[in-house]
Design a protein around this motif. Structure first.
Motif, short mmCIF file in Angstrom:
data_model
loop_
_atom_site.label_atom_id
_atom_site.label_comp_id
_atom_site.label_asym_id
_atom_site.label_seq_id
_atom_site.Cartn_x
_atom_site.Cartn_y
_atom_site.Cartn_z
N CYS A 287 -5.10 6.93 -0.05
CA CYS A 287 -4.39 5.77 -0.60
C CYS A 287 -4.17 5.95 -2.10
O CYS A 287 -5.13 6.12 -2.86
N LEU A 288 -2.91 5.90 -2.52
CA LEU A 288 -2.60 5.98 -3.95
C LEU A 288 -2.74 4.63 -4.63
O LEU A 288 -3.10 4.56 -5.79
N GLU A 289 -2.45 3.57 -3.90
CA GLU A 289 -2.50 2.24 -4.53
C GLU A 289 -2.53 1.17 -3.45
O GLU A 289 -1.85 1.28 -2.42
N LEU A 290 -3.35 0.16 -3.68
CA LEU A 290 -3.34 -1.06 -2.86
C LEU A 290 -3.19 -2.22 -3.83
O LEU A 290 -4.15 -2.60 -4.50
N ALA B 58 -7.80 -2.91 -5.58
CA ALA B 58 -7.63 -1.64 -6.30
C ALA B 58 -8.84 -0.74 -6.10
O ALA B 58 -8.70 0.47 -5.92
N LEU B 59 -10.04 -1.31 -6.11
CA LEU B 59 -11.25 -0.52 -5.89
C LEU B 59 -11.38 -0.10 -4.42
O LEU B 59 -11.96 0.94 -4.12
N ALA C 44 0.84 -1.19 0.00
CA ALA C 44 0.00 0.00 0.00
C ALA C 44 0.88 1.24 0.00
O ALA C 44 1.95 1.26 0.61
N LEU C 45 0.40 2.29 -0.69
CA LEU C 45 1.09 3.57 -0.71
C LEU C 45 0.09 4.65 -0.34
O LEU C 45 -0.98 4.74 -0.94
N TYR C 46 0.45 5.47 0.66
CA TYR C 46 -0.44 6.50 1.18
C TYR C 46 0.18 7.87 0.97
O TYR C 46 1.39 8.06 1.18
N LEU C 47 -0.65 8.84 0.59
CA LEU C 47 -0.20 10.20 0.35
C LEU C 47 -0.72 11.12 1.45
O LEU C 47 -1.92 11.14 1.72
#
Length: 457
Positions: free
Chosen positions: A179-182, A379-380, A170-173
């Motif tokens: 969340c940018l991406e899971l 992703a959703l 996971a990437l968090y901004l």
């Protein structure tokens, strides 16, 4: 003490809904024009439009439901059709079949939807992701475990937590948990393996939605010269300021020899947090990372050596115990050593975001046996989390919100309880629709105001 009242159960002649917050989610769908993003790219000749499929499932995720069977509850509710802008609601079988058929292709589509959501302007202002004291937006990356024990799902394998499951990255901004991406991964995949592709996509999205400088923070599992080089090269291509702060992996570093050298050096400055424990800090310059023939990025590493002569229980040790830690960074010398450590310590906040995925959104057990389908679900889920963050940020931080305690962000579960599970009556009148909320509802004012703010300009 009075006895409880004996209520008479009665079926009312009008429509009620227990999740009026879907009206806010539907308004955000309209803002990004979700059908225009999906239907021209993935048309259907007959049956339910793909945009309706994804709207339904995203609506379920914002209510904390990920199983496909939960969509059956939407089929008889007129409010769901109106709130989410649906032409039809799929059956659970149709939903599962469409996800199985399109899982791989739609994962990339989910990233496009996520970028559109993060780029929204609410009431004329962009999303406040939450910056650090240095002015950077943190970009936190990490993996966590989804326990899938006693299942035969595709991709399930033994994880570092000692259970069978998946190990998504996971990437968090920002500091508010967007969340940018899971990205779903097999349980046995190492955290640094192929992570450069996740970072590449995340940096592109982050630069598209914010002009602020970025600070990529990661633990020692991502301590890799290859990852550092690839990240700085991409930052140079994007012509954006991207700094790194990665926990050093000491591997086979001679801790005892380094400790003896520091203890013998009279210039070493020691601090004593408590009796029987002292620490010293120092730094060293590392070999710069060459980006091309003309440009390079300087690297330095901050070290902390901890000496314990009394353990945490108060027992004296025969020999002192040493712990060596380090943090590799591109941040300049104006950021002091203590601040570097404090910035990394704040990185641990992302563990709360992991927990929200697993518990609040019930994603610890994924709904399908197929890896591609579960990958799409994750992703959703990132999109759904960001939708809930926006709803919470524009409702539960107001002066007249139901919650009085000041906070930088609200937990996803709190947003669901206070805003998504909003009891409402649905009234069709004079060719219009009315969403009736109880006059005693403490969240009425902020709900009404947020619905107005989220209207398209």
């Amino acid at each position: 003490m009075a006895d409880p009242v004996e209520f008479v159960v009665k079926k009312l002649p009008y429509d009620l809904s227990s999740h009026g917050g879907l009206a806010l989610v539907g308004r955000l769908f309209k803002r990004i024009n979700l059908p225009a993003m999906i239907d021209p790219q993935y048309p259907v000749r007959g049956g339910i439009a793909n945009s309706d499929i994804l709207k339904c499932y995203l609506g379920l995720l914002t209510l904390g439901k990920n199983d496909f069977e939960a969509v059956e509850g939407f089929r008889s509710q007129r409010f769901v059709h109106q709130a989410l802008g649906l032409r039809a609601v799929p059956s659970s079988a149709t939903l599962r079949q469409r996800f199985d058929a399109m899982g791989t292709e739609w994962s990339a589509l989910a990233d496009q939807i996520n970028c559109a959501v993060l780029g929204l302007h609410i009431n004329g202002s962009p999303i406040d992701f939450g910056a650090l004291s240095t002015g950077h937006l943190p970009l936190d990356i990490d993996t966590f475990v989804m326990d899938q024990s006693d299942t035969a799902k595709e991709g399930v394998s033994y994880t570092y937590a000692g259970v069978d499951g998946y190990c998504p990255i996971a990437l968090y901004l920002g500091t508010r948990g967007y969340c940018l991406e899971l990205d779903l991964r097999a349980g046995s995949q190492h955290s640094a393996c192929e992570s450069e592709y996740n970072i590449e996509r995340a940096l592109g999205t982050a630069c598209a939605v914010s002009a602020a400088p970025l600070l990529l923070r990661a633990d020692s599992g991502f301590c890799s010269q290859h990852l550092i080089t690839r990240t700085l090269e991409q930052a140079a291509r994007l012509t954006r300021q991207v700094d790194l702060l990665i926990k050093w992996n000491p591997r086979s570093a001679p801790v005892e020899a380094i400790a003896a050298q520091r203890c013998a050096d009279t210039a070493t400055v020691w601090t004593q947090p408590r009796e029987g424990k002292r620490e010293c800090l120092w730094q060293e310059a590392l070999t710069p990372i060459a980006l091309d023939k003309e440009r390079s990025r300087a690297l330095r590493r901050v070290y902390r050596l901890t000496e314990r002569s009394i353990d945490r229980r108060g027992n004296a040790l025969l020999l002192p115990e040493y712990v060596l830690e380090g943090w590799t960074t591109t941040l300049g010398p104006e950021i002091e050593d203590e601040q570097i450590i404090a910035l990394y310590r704040d990185h641990a906040t992302h563990e709360q975001f992991h927990a929200e995925f697993k518990t609040d959104m019930a994603l610890n057990r994924l709904p399908s046996g197929k890896f591609a389908t579960n990958h799409l679900v994750c992703a959703l889920a990132a999109v759904a989390m960001n939708l809930l963050r926006i709803v919470g940020q524009h409702t539960l931080h107001e002066g007249d919100s139901p919650l009085r305690k000041a906070a930088l962000r609200r937990r996803i579960k709190t947003v669901m309880q206070e805003m998504m599970y909003k009891a409402a009556r649905i009234i069709s009148h004079a060719r219009g629709w009315v969403l009736g909320i109880s006059g005693s509802d403490s969240g009425f004012a902020v709900f009404e105001r947020a619905l107005g703010r989220m209207k398209a300009a």
